[in-house]
Design an enzyme around this catalytic site. Structure first.
Site, PDB file in Angstrom:
ATOM      1  N   GLU A 177       0.859  -1.189   0.000  1.00 53.68           N
ATOM      2  CA  GLU A 177       0.000   0.000   0.000  1.00 53.68           C
ATOM      3  C   GLU A 177       0.893   1.236   0.000  1.00 53.68           C
ATOM      4  O   GLU A 177       1.631   1.469   0.954  1.00 53.68           O
ATOM      5  CB  GLU A 177      -0.898   0.024   1.236  1.00 53.68           C
ATOM      6  CG  GLU A 177      -1.701   1.321   1.374  1.00 53.68           C
ATOM      7  CD  GLU A 177      -2.374   1.464   2.730  1.00 53.68           C
ATOM      8  OE1 GLU A 177      -2.809   2.606   3.044  1.00 53.68           O
ATOM      9  OE2 GLU A 177      -2.458   0.476   3.485  1.00 53.68           O
ATOM     10  N   ARG A 207       0.729  10.446   0.854  1.00 52.70           N
ATOM     11  CA  ARG A 207       1.165  11.445   1.834  1.00 52.70           C
ATOM     12  C   ARG A 207       2.375  12.238   1.360  1.00 52.70           C
ATOM     13  O   ARG A 207       2.975  12.965   2.133  1.00 52.70           O
ATOM     14  CB  ARG A 207       1.484  10.758   3.167  1.00 52.70           C
ATOM     15  CG  ARG A 207       0.291  10.026   3.773  1.00 52.70           C
ATOM     16  CD  ARG A 207       0.659   9.387   5.084  1.00 52.70           C
ATOM     17  NE  ARG A 207      -0.413   8.538   5.604  1.00 52.70           N
ATOM     18  CZ  ARG A 207      -0.319   7.831   6.728  1.00 52.70           C
ATOM     19  NH1 ARG A 207       0.791   7.878   7.435  1.00 52.70           N
ATOM     20  NH2 ARG A 207      -1.330   7.077   7.120  1.00 52.70           N
ATOM     21  N   LYS A 226     -10.476  -1.895   6.645  1.00 47.13           N
ATOM     22  CA  LYS A 226      -9.306  -1.455   7.391  1.00 47.13           C
ATOM     23  C   LYS A 226      -9.822  -0.934   8.736  1.00 47.13           C
ATOM     24  O   LYS A 226     -10.749  -0.117   8.766  1.00 47.13           O
ATOM     25  CB  LYS A 226      -8.602  -0.337   6.623  1.00 47.13           C
ATOM     26  CG  LYS A 226      -7.509   0.388   7.393  1.00 47.13           C
ATOM     27  CD  LYS A 226      -6.881   1.450   6.497  1.00 47.13           C
ATOM     28  CE  LYS A 226      -5.788   2.223   7.211  1.00 47.13           C
ATOM     29  NZ  LYS A 226      -5.026   3.102   6.298  1.00 47.13           N
TER      30      LYS A 226
END
Length: 206
Positions: free
Chosen positions: A42, A46, A129
Site C-alpha cells: 500500500e 502522503r 481497514k
C-alpha cells in the site's frame, strides 16, 4: 471470495503501509521488496510525488498487487482506479464506494466504530481497514466488533508493531495487518540492507 478479501489474504501476514521520503527512497524500497517477493504494497498519498512512487512500484514489482492508500476524495479514487490495483481509505465514504463499484476497483474502506461498519455494510462491504487500530481499542475492539458482525474481515492498521502484530493475527476476523515498520527508512537501508531483506523473506516465507 470478493476481490478485496483476496487482496488481504494475498498480503498476509503484513501489508506494508509505505510512506517514502523521496523518489530515490521509493525506488530502493521497491527493489528491496521485489527481491524479497513481497506480494502486496500500500503506497500512501502522503507525499507530493506519491503517484510517481506508485508507478515505480508497478514497474519494478509486476508480480505484486500495488494499492493506493489514504484515498479520501473522488479525484484520488478515479486516478487510483486507473493507476493501481486496489484502494484503501482511512474512513468510509459512500461516494467512494459507489465510484469503486463503477470502476470495478477493489476498495477497502476504513472503520473505527460499529456505526461506520454498519454504514459500509449497507454498501455491500465486508472487508475493512480498522484504523487507527491501537488508538481506538486494538485487539479488544476488534474482538468486540466481530461478535455482532461475524461475517466481516479486518486489516488493522495504526500502532501495529513487531511486538503486537501476532496478537491481531490470532483473531479469526483478521486476515492481515497493515504495518509501516517493515518499510525501512533511507538510513536503515544504508545501514542494514541485508538485515531487512532477511527479515522480509522470513516474514513472507509461508
Amino acid at each position: 471470495m470478493n476481490d478485496a478479501l483476496r487482496i488481504l489474504h494475498r498480503a498476509a501476514p503484513v501489508m506494508p503501509v509505505a510512506h517514502f521520503q523521496n523518489l530515490d527512497h521509493a525506488q530502493a524500497c521497491a527493489e528491496l521488496f521485489a527481491e524479497a517477493k513481497v506480494p502486496t504494497v500500500e503506497v500512501t498519498l502522503r507525499h507530493p510525488q506519491a503517484w510517481q512512487m506508485v508507478k515505480i512500484f508497478k514497474d519494478i514489482m509486476p508480480f505484486a498487487k500495488i494499492g493506493v492508500g489514504t484515498v479520501v476524495n473522488r479525484r484520488q479514487m478515479l486516478r487510483a482506479a486507473d493507476e493501481a490495483d486496489f484502494v484503501i481509505s482511512p474512513g468510509f465514504s459512500a461516494e467512494l464506494s459507489i465510484l469503486a463499484r463503477k470502476t470495478l476497483t477493489p476498495y477497502i474502506p476504513g472503520i473505527a466504530t460499529a456505526s461506520e461498519l454498519m454504514a459500509a455494510m449497507n454498501e455491500e462491504h465486508r472487508v475493512f481497514k480498522c484504523f487507527p487500530a491501537a488508538a481506538i481499542g486494538g485487539v479488544a475492539l476488534i474482538k468486540a466488533l466481530s461478535a455482532p458482525f461475524p461475517d466481516v474481515t479486518f486489516c488493522p492498521t495504526g500502532g501495529i508493531s513487531p511486538s503486537n502484530y501476532q496478537e491481531y493475527l490470532a483473531l479469526e476476523s483478521v486476515a492481515c495487518v497493515g504495518g509501516s515498520w517493515i518499510v525501512p527508512s533511507e538510513d536503515a537501508l544504508n545501514k542494514d540492507l541485508a538485515g531487512f531483506l532477511a527479515m522480509l523473506k522470513d516474514l513472507y516465507a509461508s
